[in-house]
Design a protein around this motif. Sequence first.
Motif, PDB file in Angstrom:
ATOM      1  N   ASP A 141       0.807  -1.224   0.000  1.00  0.00           N
ATOM      2  CA  ASP A 141       0.000   0.000   0.000  1.00  0.00           C
ATOM      3  C   ASP A 141       0.838   1.269   0.000  1.00  0.00           C
ATOM      4  OD1 ASP A 141      -2.204  -1.625   0.084  1.00  0.00           O
ATOM      5  OD2 ASP A 141      -2.551  -1.374   2.245  1.00  0.00           O
ATOM      6  N   ASP A 142       1.940   1.264   0.769  1.00  0.00           N
ATOM      7  CA  ASP A 142       2.677   2.504   0.992  1.00  0.00           C
ATOM      8  C   ASP A 142       3.936   2.653   0.150  1.00  0.00           C
ATOM      9  OD1 ASP A 142       0.775   3.030   2.953  1.00  0.00           O
ATOM     10  OD2 ASP A 142       1.949   2.010   4.506  1.00  0.00           O
ATOM     11  N   ILE A 143       4.486   1.563  -0.372  1.00  0.00           N
ATOM     12  CA  ILE A 143       5.750   1.661  -1.094  1.00  0.00           C
ATOM     13  C   ILE A 143       5.622   1.239  -2.558  1.00  0.00           C
ATOM     14  CG2 ILE A 143       8.125   0.776  -1.196  1.00  0.00           C
ATOM     15  CD1 ILE A 143       8.028   0.621   1.866  1.00  0.00           C
ATOM     16  N   ILE A 144       4.948   0.129  -2.817  1.00  0.00           N
ATOM     17  CA  ILE A 144       4.908  -0.384  -4.190  1.00  0.00           C
ATOM     18  C   ILE A 144       3.827   0.291  -5.030  1.00  0.00           C
ATOM     19  CG2 ILE A 144       4.459  -2.460  -5.572  1.00  0.00           C
ATOM     20  CD1 ILE A 144       5.797  -4.076  -3.346  1.00  0.00           C
ATOM     21  N   MET A 145       2.616   0.405  -4.492  1.00  0.00           N
ATOM     22  CA  MET A 145       1.502   0.911  -5.288  1.00  0.00           C
ATOM     23  C   MET A 145       1.591   2.400  -5.645  1.00  0.00           C
ATOM     24  SD  MET A 145       0.101  -1.813  -5.981  1.00  0.00           S
ATOM     25  CE  MET A 145      -1.392  -1.441  -6.830  1.00  0.00           C
ATOM     26  N   PRO A 189       4.232   4.327  -6.541  1.00  0.00           N
ATOM     27  CA  PRO A 189       4.972   4.538  -7.796  1.00  0.00           C
ATOM     28  C   PRO A 189       4.268   3.940  -9.010  1.00  0.00           C
ATOM     29  CG  PRO A 189       6.455   3.702  -6.098  1.00  0.00           C
ATOM     30  CD  PRO A 189       5.064   3.635  -5.556  1.00  0.00           C
ATOM     31  N   ILE A 190       3.614   2.781  -8.836  1.00  0.00           N
ATOM     32  CA  ILE A 190       2.890   2.191  -9.963  1.00  0.00           C
ATOM     33  C   ILE A 190       1.742   3.105 -10.366  1.00  0.00           C
ATOM     34  CG2 ILE A 190       1.419   0.258 -10.659  1.00  0.00           C
ATOM     35  CD1 ILE A 190       3.204  -1.560  -8.976  1.00  0.00           C
ATOM     36  N   GLY A 191       1.020   3.628  -9.385  1.00  0.00           N
ATOM     37  CA  GLY A 191      -0.058   4.571  -9.680  1.00  0.00           C
ATOM     38  C   GLY A 191       0.455   5.827 -10.358  1.00  0.00           C
ATOM     39  N   TYR A 192       1.621   6.303  -9.926  1.00  0.00           N
ATOM     40  CA  TYR A 192       2.226   7.486 -10.536  1.00  0.00           C
ATOM     41  C   TYR A 192       2.585   7.207 -11.994  1.00  0.00           C
ATOM     42  CZ  TYR A 192       5.609  11.199 -11.439  1.00  0.00           C
ATOM     43  OH  TYR A 192       6.283  12.243 -11.982  1.00  0.00           O
ATOM     44  N   LEU A 193       3.142   6.032 -12.248  1.00  0.00           N
ATOM     45  CA  LEU A 193       3.554   5.682 -13.608  1.00  0.00           C
ATOM     46  C   LEU A 193       2.369   5.537 -14.557  1.00  0.00           C
ATOM     47  CD1 LEU A 193       6.398   3.098 -12.903  1.00  0.00           C
ATOM     48  CD2 LEU A 193       6.648   5.443 -13.743  1.00  0.00           C
ATOM     49  N   ILE A 194       1.215   5.145 -14.041  1.00  0.00           N
ATOM     50  CA  ILE A 194       0.053   4.999 -14.923  1.00  0.00           C
ATOM     51  C   ILE A 194      -0.859   6.224 -14.880  1.00  0.00           C
ATOM     52  CG2 ILE A 194       0.082   2.486 -14.847  1.00  0.00           C
ATOM     53  CD1 ILE A 194      -2.266   2.604 -12.922  1.00  0.00           C
ATOM     54  N   GLY A 195      -0.325   7.342 -14.456  1.00  0.00           N
ATOM     55  CA  GLY A 195      -1.084   8.589 -14.549  1.00  0.00           C
ATOM     56  C   GLY A 195      -1.640   9.091 -13.240  1.00  0.00           C
ATOM     57  N   PHE A 228      -4.772   2.977  -6.712  1.00  0.00           N
ATOM     58  CA  PHE A 228      -5.514   1.745  -6.931  1.00  0.00           C
ATOM     59  C   PHE A 228      -6.690   1.599  -5.983  1.00  0.00           C
ATOM     60  CE2 PHE A 228      -1.993   0.583  -9.540  1.00  0.00           C
ATOM     61  CZ  PHE A 228      -2.507  -0.343 -10.429  1.00  0.00           C
ATOM     62  N   SER A 229      -6.585   2.129  -4.775  1.00  0.00           N
ATOM     63  CA  SER A 229      -7.695   2.028  -3.826  1.00  0.00           C
ATOM     64  C   SER A 229      -8.927   2.777  -4.324  1.00  0.00           C
ATOM     65  CB  SER A 229      -7.286   2.593  -2.470  1.00  0.00           C
ATOM     66  OG  SER A 229      -6.223   1.848  -1.939  1.00  0.00           O
ATOM     67  N   TYR A 242     -12.780  -2.627  -7.565  1.00  0.00           N
ATOM     68  CA  TYR A 242     -11.816  -3.555  -8.152  1.00  0.00           C
ATOM     69  C   TYR A 242     -10.376  -3.138  -7.873  1.00  0.00           C
ATOM     70  CZ  TYR A 242     -11.365  -0.309 -12.114  1.00  0.00           C
ATOM     71  OH  TYR A 242     -11.147   0.780 -12.900  1.00  0.00           O
ATOM     72  N   GLY A 243     -10.143  -1.895  -7.502  1.00  0.00           N
ATOM     73  CA  GLY A 243      -8.794  -1.446  -7.146  1.00  0.00           C
ATOM     74  C   GLY A 243      -8.310  -2.137  -5.880  1.00  0.00           C
ATOM     75  N   ASN A 244      -9.187  -2.246  -4.884  1.00  0.00           N
ATOM     76  CA  ASN A 244      -8.821  -2.980  -3.666  1.00  0.00           C
ATOM     77  C   ASN A 244      -8.543  -4.445  -3.982  1.00  0.00           C
ATOM     78  OD1 ASN A 244      -9.007  -0.809  -1.930  1.00  0.00           O
ATOM     79  ND2 ASN A 244     -11.157  -1.181  -1.461  1.00  0.00           N
ATOM     80  N   PHE A 245      -9.299  -5.001  -4.906  1.00  0.00           N
ATOM     81  CA  PHE A 245      -9.077  -6.382  -5.314  1.00  0.00           C
ATOM     82  C   PHE A 245      -7.695  -6.542  -5.951  1.00  0.00           C
ATOM     83  CE2 PHE A 245      -9.569  -9.830  -8.470  1.00  0.00           C
ATOM     84  CZ  PHE A 245      -9.772 -10.870  -7.588  1.00  0.00           C
TER      85      PHE A 245
END
Length: 154
Positions: free
Chosen positions: A56-60, A62-68, A72-73, A93-96
């Motif tokens: 939640d705090d480290i991986i997602m 940067p991924i969210g930043y990279l996709i605009g 995801f939540s 579906y973001g939580n999923f």
Amino acid sequence: MYFCSRIAIYTFQFFNIMGKFIEEFKAFAVKGNAVDMAVGVIIGGAFGKIVSSIVDDIIMPPIGYLIGGVNFSDLKVVLPALVEGKESATINYGNFIQTIIDFLIIAFCVFMLVKGINKMKKQEEEKPAAPPPAPEPSAEEKLLTEIRDLLKNK
């Protein structure tokens, strides 16, 4: 009088059965496997929280930043409201997706842990034991050795 004696007998039988049950439970609970399993469940729960925090705090982010800049939540499908003035239902579906990523990371970590444990067990098994004692020479070999020694001395 008969009624009281029957109650006493049933009470005694009940406590006798409960005593056996408690003894069996003690034997189960004190065994190493049950204690190990309890420790594993507790550590697993704490490990799950750590992995969830990492996702939640480290991986997602940067991924969210990279996709605009998407969090995801916040990804969800809003269903139309059936009743006026009530909030409409959502499919989150973001939580999923985050839960799937949590699971994959936990599964990978457990796989690496089991792989490491199996490797240590394999190394332990491969350690050579004390070499077996040399086999006793046969009667023919003893005789040939004596002949060789006699010829050497002449």
